[in-house]
Motif scaffolding. Structure first.
Motif, PDB file in Angstrom:
ATOM      1  N   ILE A   1      14.665 -14.353  -2.011  1.00  0.00           N
ATOM      2  CA  ILE A   1      13.647 -15.056  -2.149  1.00  0.00           C
ATOM      3  C   ILE A   1      13.030 -14.506  -0.856  1.00  0.00           C
ATOM      4  O   ILE A   1      13.374 -13.473  -0.365  1.00  0.00           O
ATOM      5  CB  ILE A   1      14.310 -16.032  -1.293  1.00  0.00           C
ATOM      6  CG1 ILE A   1      14.422 -17.581  -1.211  1.00  0.00           C
ATOM      7  CG2 ILE A   1      12.637 -16.688   0.114  1.00  0.00           C
ATOM      8  CD1 ILE A   1      14.881 -18.252  -0.976  1.00  0.00           C
ATOM      9  N   THR A   2      11.399 -13.043  -0.897  1.00  0.00           N
ATOM     10  CA  THR A   2      10.912 -12.682  -0.253  1.00  0.00           C
ATOM     11  C   THR A   2       9.375 -12.872   0.253  1.00  0.00           C
ATOM     12  O   THR A   2       9.298 -14.551  -0.690  1.00  0.00           O
ATOM     13  CB  THR A   2      10.730 -11.725  -1.307  1.00  0.00           C
ATOM     14  OG1 THR A   2      10.064 -11.870  -2.611  1.00  0.00           O
ATOM     15  CG2 THR A   2      11.818 -10.897  -1.998  1.00  0.00           C
ATOM     16  N   GLY A   3       8.973 -12.788   0.662  1.00  0.00           N
ATOM     17  CA  GLY A   3       7.696 -13.849   1.585  1.00  0.00           C
ATOM     18  C   GLY A   3       6.881 -13.497  -0.328  1.00  0.00           C
ATOM     19  O   GLY A   3       6.056 -14.574  -0.023  1.00  0.00           O
ATOM     20  N   LYS A   4       6.436 -12.679  -0.675  1.00  0.00           N
ATOM     21  CA  LYS A   4       5.677 -12.775  -2.190  1.00  0.00           C
ATOM     22  C   LYS A   4       5.642 -14.237  -2.935  1.00  0.00           C
ATOM     23  O   LYS A   4       5.274 -14.906  -3.276  1.00  0.00           O
ATOM     24  CB  LYS A   4       5.567 -11.329  -2.442  1.00  0.00           C
ATOM     25  CG  LYS A   4       4.558 -11.342  -4.070  1.00  0.00           C
ATOM     26  CD  LYS A   4       4.813 -10.116  -4.909  1.00  0.00           C
ATOM     27  CE  LYS A   4       4.268  -9.980  -5.720  1.00  0.00           C
ATOM     28  NZ  LYS A   4       3.761  -8.592  -6.401  1.00  0.00           N
ATOM     29  N   ARG A   5       6.770 -14.015  -2.973  1.00  0.00           N
ATOM     30  CA  ARG A   5       7.942 -15.610  -3.608  1.00  0.00           C
ATOM     31  C   ARG A   5       7.197 -16.770  -3.359  1.00  0.00           C
ATOM     32  O   ARG A   5       7.210 -17.564  -3.802  1.00  0.00           O
ATOM     33  CB  ARG A   5       9.181 -15.040  -4.432  1.00  0.00           C
ATOM     34  CG  ARG A   5       9.955 -16.242  -5.249  1.00  0.00           C
ATOM     35  CD  ARG A   5      10.974 -15.349  -5.905  1.00  0.00           C
ATOM     36  NE  ARG A   5      10.580 -14.954  -6.211  1.00  0.00           N
ATOM     37  CZ  ARG A   5      11.363 -13.989  -7.418  1.00  0.00           C
ATOM     38  NH1 ARG A   5      13.085 -13.503  -7.203  1.00  0.00           N
ATOM     39  NH2 ARG A   5      11.321 -12.460  -8.322  1.00  0.00           N
ATOM     40  N   VAL A   6       7.234 -16.772  -2.201  1.00  0.00           N
ATOM     41  CA  VAL A   6       7.136 -18.208  -1.238  1.00  0.00           C
ATOM     42  C   VAL A   6       6.131 -17.875  -1.341  1.00  0.00           C
ATOM     43  O   VAL A   6       5.554 -19.276  -1.581  1.00  0.00           O
ATOM     44  CB  VAL A   6       8.139 -17.779   0.073  1.00  0.00           C
ATOM     45  CG1 VAL A   6       7.491 -18.977   1.328  1.00  0.00           C
ATOM     46  CG2 VAL A   6       8.947 -18.009   0.347  1.00  0.00           C
ATOM     47  N   GLU A   7       5.520 -17.391  -1.556  1.00  0.00           N
ATOM     48  CA  GLU A   7       3.431 -17.680  -1.534  1.00  0.00           C
ATOM     49  C   GLU A   7       3.366 -18.018  -2.669  1.00  0.00           C
ATOM     50  O   GLU A   7       2.626 -18.906  -3.009  1.00  0.00           O
ATOM     51  CB  GLU A   7       2.455 -15.596  -0.997  1.00  0.00           C
ATOM     52  CG  GLU A   7       2.835 -16.044   0.607  1.00  0.00           C
ATOM     53  CD  GLU A   7       1.889 -17.419   1.043  1.00  0.00           C
ATOM     54  OE1 GLU A   7       0.820 -17.809   0.492  1.00  0.00           O
ATOM     55  OE2 GLU A   7       2.113 -17.763   2.178  1.00  0.00           O
ATOM     56  N   GLN A   8       4.202 -17.117  -3.647  1.00  0.00           N
ATOM     57  CA  GLN A   8       3.462 -17.637  -5.040  1.00  0.00           C
ATOM     58  C   GLN A   8       4.256 -19.157  -5.072  1.00  0.00           C
ATOM     59  O   GLN A   8       3.354 -20.225  -5.836  1.00  0.00           O
ATOM     60  CB  GLN A   8       4.148 -17.501  -6.405  1.00  0.00           C
ATOM     61  CG  GLN A   8       4.247 -15.503  -5.929  1.00  0.00           C
ATOM     62  CD  GLN A   8       4.799 -14.497  -6.943  1.00  0.00           C
ATOM     63  OE1 GLN A   8       5.794 -14.977  -7.340  1.00  0.00           O
ATOM     64  NE2 GLN A   8       4.427 -14.098  -8.330  1.00  0.00           N
ATOM     65  N   ILE A   9       5.258 -19.180  -4.820  1.00  0.00           N
ATOM     66  CA  ILE A   9       5.812 -21.297  -5.047  1.00  0.00           C
ATOM     67  C   ILE A   9       5.020 -21.929  -4.316  1.00  0.00           C
ATOM     68  O   ILE A   9       4.135 -22.931  -4.450  1.00  0.00           O
ATOM     69  CB  ILE A   9       7.076 -21.183  -4.355  1.00  0.00           C
ATOM     70  CG1 ILE A   9       7.533 -20.863  -5.429  1.00  0.00           C
ATOM     71  CG2 ILE A   9       7.767 -22.422  -4.160  1.00  0.00           C
ATOM     72  CD1 ILE A   9       9.751 -20.388  -5.054  1.00  0.00           C
ATOM     73  N   LYS A  10       4.298 -21.407  -2.523  1.00  0.00           N
ATOM     74  CA  LYS A  10       3.904 -22.208  -2.363  1.00  0.00           C
ATOM     75  C   LYS A  10       2.200 -22.509  -2.643  1.00  0.00           C
ATOM     76  O   LYS A  10       2.083 -23.917  -2.992  1.00  0.00           O
ATOM     77  CB  LYS A  10       2.744 -22.038  -0.696  1.00  0.00           C
ATOM     78  CG  LYS A  10       2.317 -22.906  -0.277  1.00  0.00           C
ATOM     79  CD  LYS A  10       2.141 -22.055   1.653  1.00  0.00           C
ATOM     80  CE  LYS A  10       1.228 -23.192   2.351  1.00  0.00           C
ATOM     81  NZ  LYS A  10       1.233 -22.430   4.250  1.00  0.00           N
ATOM     82  N   LYS A  11       1.898 -21.732  -3.470  1.00  0.00           N
ATOM     83  CA  LYS A  11       0.899 -21.571  -4.229  1.00  0.00           C
ATOM     84  C   LYS A  11       0.137 -22.742  -5.224  1.00  0.00           C
ATOM     85  O   LYS A  11      -0.768 -23.668  -5.958  1.00  0.00           O
ATOM     86  CB  LYS A  11      -0.224 -20.398  -5.091  1.00  0.00           C
ATOM     87  CG  LYS A  11      -1.645 -20.388  -5.841  1.00  0.00           C
ATOM     88  CD  LYS A  11      -1.474 -18.898  -6.039  1.00  0.00           C
ATOM     89  CE  LYS A  11      -2.908 -18.932  -6.546  1.00  0.00           C
ATOM     90  NZ  LYS A  11      -2.834 -17.162  -7.262  1.00  0.00           N
ATOM     91  N   ARG A  12       1.531 -22.594  -5.825  1.00  0.00           N
ATOM     92  CA  ARG A  12       1.997 -22.931  -7.793  1.00  0.00           C
ATOM     93  C   ARG A  12       1.947 -24.846  -6.437  1.00  0.00           C
ATOM     94  O   ARG A  12       1.435 -25.555  -7.916  1.00  0.00           O
ATOM     95  CB  ARG A  12       2.939 -23.028  -8.183  1.00  0.00           C
ATOM     96  CG  ARG A  12       3.578 -23.500  -8.825  1.00  0.00           C
ATOM     97  CD  ARG A  12       2.230 -23.160 -10.084  1.00  0.00           C
ATOM     98  NE  ARG A  12       2.935 -25.250 -11.408  1.00  0.00           N
ATOM     99  CZ  ARG A  12       1.420 -25.729 -11.787  1.00  0.00           C
ATOM    100  NH1 ARG A  12       0.093 -24.989 -11.365  1.00  0.00           N
ATOM    101  NH2 ARG A  12       2.145 -26.001 -13.023  1.00  0.00           N
TER     102      ARG A  12
END
Length: 317
Positions: free
Chosen positions: A117-128
Motif C-alpha cells: 500500500i502506497t500513497g499513489k495506490r490509495v489515490e488510484q483506489i479512491k479515484k476509482r
C-alpha cells in the motif's frame, strides 16, 4: 383484483391503502416523505428493511436516513462494497480486507499480487471509487442456492467465505451484486452507489483508513483520532489468531469439527496468562506505581482478570 394493504407511515403520520407488492420506494414517492438527507432504509413493523422491500400485509413503516444508526450501518456496508469493487477493477488478483474500527474509521489491508500500500495506490483506489459512485450503480440483492455461493466464492479467490458457506445449514442464501462483482454482507445495503456522497481513504501504518461521515453532521467526516496504542493491540491480536489458526468463524468451526477446540482453548488461555505475567512484571519494575486501573464493560471479565493479575503479582513478589 389485487389485494389492498393498509400502511401506516409514521414519518407523515398517515394511513393509506396500497396494492400488494408495492415497494418502499413507491411509498416514499407517494407520501412525499421529506428528510434532511437521502432516505436509506425503513423500519417495517420494527424490522430493518431495504427500500426495494415489497409489502405483503398490514404494516407500520418508519423511514430513516444516515443520521440513524441503522442508516449509517447500511451506508458503511455499501461503502465497503464500492471499495471492494474498486480494488478488483484495478487489481483483479488482489483482495481487500476490511478490519477493525480505529481512529474513527476502518483499517483496511490488501492481500495478493498487489498487497503493498502506497500513497499513489490509495489515490488510484479512491479515484476509482468516485467513478463508481458517480455512475450511480444499483446494489442488487438476490437469493441463490448455498452450493452456488460456495462455488462462486471459490472461483473468485475467496476461500474463507467459501468455507463459511460450506459449513452453513441453510439451503439458500442472499448475496448482493454491484455490476460485475457479487459478495455477501451481514445486513442490508442502500439502493445505489450514488447515495455515497461522502467518504475518505488515506494511508495508515501499513494499510489504509476508510473514513466515513459523522452521524450528527454527515456532510463532514468523523474527525481523525490518533490511537497508536489501540492499533498495537489489534496488531498483536492479529498475530495471536494466526498462531491459533482461528482468524474467522469458518476456521473456528473447523476446530470444532476436527475436535481440536480443546487445544485451541488451552493455547488461548496460555497466551492470556503469558500476557498477564508480562503486565505483572511491568508493574513490579515500575515500583513507584501503587494503583492499577482495569476498564471494561459489564461482564467483560474485569474481576476474573484482577484475580489472575493478583496471582501473577504474588509470583513476581
Amino acid at each position: 383484483m389485487r389485494k389492498l394493504i393498509t400502511i401506516h407511515c409514521e414519518n407523515s403520520d398517515t394511513g393509506k391503502q396500497y396494492l400488494l407488492g408495492t415497494s418502499l420506494h413507491e411509498i416514499i414517492a407517494d407520501q412525499k416523505i421529506k428528510s434532511d438527507y437521502p432516505i436509506l432504509g425503513a423500519f417495517v413493523n420494527n424490522e430493518v428493511e431495504e427500500l426495494s422491500y415489497e409489502i405483503f400485509k398490514a404494516k407500520k413503516i418508519n423511514f430513516f436516513d444516515i443520521t440513524h444508526k441503522d442508516g449509517m450501518r447500511m451506508y458503511v456496508r455499501s461503502l465497503y462494497f464500492v471499495l471492494l469493487k474498486a480494488v478488483k477493477d484495478l487489481y483483479p488478483e488482489t483482495n481487500i480486507m476490511v478490519g477493525h474500527s480505529i481512529s474513527n474509521g476502518y483499517f483496511c489491508e490488501l492481500d495478493g499480487k498487489h498487497k503493498e500500500i502506497t500513497g499513489k495506490r490509495v489515490e488510484q483506489i479512491k479515484k476509482r471509487m468516485l467513478e463508481i459512485i458517480k455512475q450511480d450503480i444499483p446494489f442488487v440483492r438476490k437469493e441463490i442456492l448455498k452450493c452456488e455461493a460456495v462455488k462462486m466464492f471459490e472461483n473468485s479467490n475467496a476461500p474463507e467465505k467459501a468455507r463459511l458457506f460450506r459449513q452453513g445449514g441453510t439451503i439458500f442464501t442472499e448475496v448482493y451484486s454491484l455490476d460485475n462483482i457479487t459478495d455477501f454482507f451481514y445486513g442490508y445495503l442502500i439502493p445505489s452507489t450514488g447515495l455515497l456522497t461522502n467518504f475518505g481513504l488515506e494511508t495508515l501504518k501499513q494499510g489504509m483508513l476508510l473514513r466515513v461521515p459523522d452521524k450528527k453532521n454527515p456532510k463532514k467526516l468523523r474527525p481523525l483520532e490518533n490511537q497508536d496504542k489501540l492499533f498495537d493491540v489489534f496488531s498483536e491480536h492479529k498475530e495471536r489468531i494466526k498462531i491459533l489458526n482461528a482468524s474467522n468463524i469458518g476456521r473456528l468451526n473447523e476446530h470444532v469439527e476436527n475436535k481440536t477446540v480443546g487445544t485451541l482453548i488451552k493455547v488461548s488461555e496460555a497466551l492470556h496468562e503469558k500476557k498477564i505475567a508480562e503486565i505483572a512484571e511491568k508493574i513490579k519494575l515500575g515500583s513507584s506505581k501503587r494503583l492499577v486501573l482495569i476498564a471494561g464493560p459489564t461482564s467483560s471479565g474485569k474481576t476474573t482478570f484482577s484475580k489472575r493479575l493478583q496471582i501473577q503479582l504474588m509470583v513476581s513478589g
